[in-house]
Design an enzyme around this catalytic site. Structure first.
Site, mmCIF file in Angstrom:
data_model
loop_
_atom_site.group_PDB
_atom_site.id
_atom_site.type_symbol
_atom_site.label_atom_id
_atom_site.label_comp_id
_atom_site.label_asym_id
_atom_site.label_seq_id
_atom_site.Cartn_x
_atom_site.Cartn_y
_atom_site.Cartn_z
ATOM 1 N N GLN A 52 -10.097 -3.600 -3.848
ATOM 2 C CA GLN A 52 -11.541 -3.205 -3.594
ATOM 3 C C GLN A 52 -12.399 -3.482 -4.464
ATOM 4 O O GLN A 52 -13.654 -3.807 -4.166
ATOM 5 C CB GLN A 52 -11.333 -1.874 -3.099
ATOM 6 C CG GLN A 52 -12.696 -1.064 -2.652
ATOM 7 C CD GLN A 52 -13.283 -1.536 -1.296
ATOM 8 O OE1 GLN A 52 -12.453 -1.275 -0.391
ATOM 9 N NE2 GLN A 52 -14.250 -2.132 -1.323
ATOM 10 N N ARG A 59 -14.017 -8.427 1.097
ATOM 11 C CA ARG A 59 -12.606 -8.341 0.863
ATOM 12 C C ARG A 59 -11.611 -9.420 1.012
ATOM 13 O O ARG A 59 -10.634 -9.890 0.340
ATOM 14 C CB ARG A 59 -12.143 -7.070 1.800
ATOM 15 C CG ARG A 59 -12.438 -5.649 1.511
ATOM 16 C CD ARG A 59 -11.911 -5.150 0.248
ATOM 17 N NE ARG A 59 -10.694 -5.209 -0.027
ATOM 18 C CZ ARG A 59 -9.950 -4.080 0.456
ATOM 19 N NH1 ARG A 59 -10.497 -3.026 1.094
ATOM 20 N NH2 ARG A 59 -8.618 -4.259 0.378
ATOM 21 N N ASP A 64 -17.272 7.345 -1.482
ATOM 22 C CA ASP A 64 -15.914 7.040 -0.830
ATOM 23 C C ASP A 64 -15.599 8.484 -0.288
ATOM 24 O O ASP A 64 -16.425 9.544 -0.786
ATOM 25 C CB ASP A 64 -15.008 6.806 -1.815
ATOM 26 C CG ASP A 64 -13.479 6.585 -0.860
ATOM 27 O OD1 ASP A 64 -13.462 6.369 0.202
ATOM 28 O OD2 ASP A 64 -12.483 6.330 -1.760
ATOM 29 N N HIS A 109 -7.153 0.912 -6.656
ATOM 30 C CA HIS A 109 -7.418 0.293 -5.498
ATOM 31 C C HIS A 109 -8.119 -0.923 -6.119
ATOM 32 O O HIS A 109 -9.486 -1.440 -5.579
ATOM 33 C CB HIS A 109 -8.368 1.098 -4.599
ATOM 34 C CG HIS A 109 -8.380 0.118 -3.053
ATOM 35 N ND1 HIS A 109 -7.787 -0.739 -2.841
ATOM 36 C CD2 HIS A 109 -9.164 0.725 -2.014
ATOM 37 C CE1 HIS A 109 -7.856 -1.133 -1.618
ATOM 38 N NE2 HIS A 109 -8.882 -0.303 -0.917
ATOM 39 N N CYS A 137 -16.402 1.980 0.160
ATOM 40 C CA CYS A 137 -15.432 0.882 0.557
ATOM 41 C C CYS A 137 -14.818 0.948 2.128
ATOM 42 O O CYS A 137 -14.136 0.224 2.622
ATOM 43 C CB CYS A 137 -14.155 1.302 -0.431
ATOM 44 S SG CYS A 137 -13.711 3.150 -0.161
ATOM 45 N N ARG A 195 0.874 -1.182 -0.082
ATOM 46 C CA ARG A 195 -0.137 0.125 0.102
ATOM 47 C C ARG A 195 0.888 1.088 -0.150
ATOM 48 O O ARG A 195 1.608 1.436 0.815
ATOM 49 C CB ARG A 195 -0.908 -0.120 1.272
ATOM 50 C CG ARG A 195 -1.775 1.336 1.396
ATOM 51 C CD ARG A 195 -2.802 1.026 2.531
ATOM 52 N NE ARG A 195 -4.211 0.615 1.939
ATOM 53 C CZ ARG A 195 -4.917 0.637 2.443
ATOM 54 N NH1 ARG A 195 -5.589 1.517 3.163
ATOM 55 N NH2 ARG A 195 -6.323 -0.176 1.718
#
Ligand code: CP
Ligand code: NVA
Length: 306
Positions: free
Chosen positions: A132, A291, A223, A129, A263, A102
């Protein structure tokens, strides 16, 4: 799928449409307990930004596969003392079987992947991402029994999550609409790529009109208005982003059976209201759980356990 063994997953663009479908099917089978791949391998987590879901879901997924996880916290490794990424990559490649990173710059993922033979997974960058999106697609599939032809509207900042959703939805044959304030549109590369994939099959729309964008949509998604690293701008963005807030009023313009996704983490009262987050349309907890299922399928595939 043997074809995924040893590959990197830095973007949805690294997968073919068939491979995406395979991963989602595998995740569904694994979630239902109908497939139980096993691999005694080691996953490294190199996270330069905070994470709850990604960190924990990858860790649990790897444990459930029979593997181990090492948390390579930059603050306690030589990474934070400036060891070049290319050197770190070549060393970690000798110890680990797979690594999830990340970071801020997508280029760092490419640099690492270029120096390491092990699979490198994008666990979020400023640009994308993709893990996700895998979970988002699995959630939509569970709710509607299909992906093709379902319309998803993303509201708010055209960020990493929006970029990956555009690609993933187009690959899955979904209609995707993104509504953002002017100047906050998703990355042009992702819009163009999504349009190219969707051509003649589904629709890709980028607009400034949130009401038109949600009309008849079956999935509403939002988001945070300021992502990690943009905290200083967060307060100034609030008035500009207010019309894109996922609230009861916008929800009432969508399909009557629309589901709501986020998310997470959420800033309740900013991009989404408490009522909508806790309301009967919300599927955010299933989405967060997924996830783990999709990443377990991803790890098993990249490690050649399926
Ligand atoms: N959605 C997501 O990636 O959450 P975390 O930042 O908690 O990992
Ligand atoms: N867009 C958000 C997603 C967090 C999971 C961020 O990058 O901070």
């Amino acid at each position: 799928m043997e074809a995924l063994k040893g590959r990197d997953f830095l973007s949805l663009a690294d997968l073919s449409v068939g491979e995406l479908d395979f991963l989602l099917q595998l995740a569904k089978q694994m979630k239902a307990g109908r497939a139980n791949p096993h691999c005694n391998k080691v996953l490294g987590l190199l996270f330069y930004k905070a994470s709850t879901r990604t960190r924990v879901s990858f860790t649990v997924a790897m444990y459930q596969l029979g593997g181990q996880v090492i948390d390579l916290n930059p603050s306690v490794t030589q990474v934070s003392r400036g060891e070049p990424l290319v050197d770190t990559a070549r060393v970690l490649d000798r110890y680990l079987d797979v690594i999830a990173i990340r970071t801020f710059a997508q280029e760092d993922l490419q640099t690492f992947a270029g120096c390491a033979k092990i699979p490198v997974i994008n666990a979020l960058s400023d640009r994308a991402h993709p893990c996700q999106t895998l979970a988002d697609l699995l959630t939509v599939q569970e709710c509607f029994g299909r992906l093709e032809g379902v319309t998803l509207t993303y509201l708010g900042d055209g960020n990493n999550v929006a970029n990956s959703l555009l690609l993933g939805c187009a690959m899955a044959g979904m209609n995707v609409r993104v509504a953002t304030p002017e100047g906050y549109e998703p990355d042009a590369y992702f819009v163009e790529k999504a349009r190219e994939i969707a051509k003649g099959k589904s629709e890709v729309t980028v607009t400034g009109d949130p009401v038109a964008a949600v009309k008849g949509a079956q999935v509403l998604y939002t988001d945070v208005w300021a992502s990690m690293g943009q905290e200083e701008e967060a307060r100034n963005r609030i008035p500009l982003f207010q019309p894109y807030q996922l609230n009861e009023q916008l929800l009432s313009c969508a399909d009557a059976d629309a589901i709501v996704l986020h998310c997470l983490p959420a800033h309740r009262g900013e991009e989404i209201t408490d009522e909508v987050m806790e309301g009967s349309h919300s599927r955010v907890w299933d989405q967060a759980e997924n996830r783990m299922h999709v990443q377990k399928a991803l790890l098993a595939s990249l490690l050649g356990a399926v």
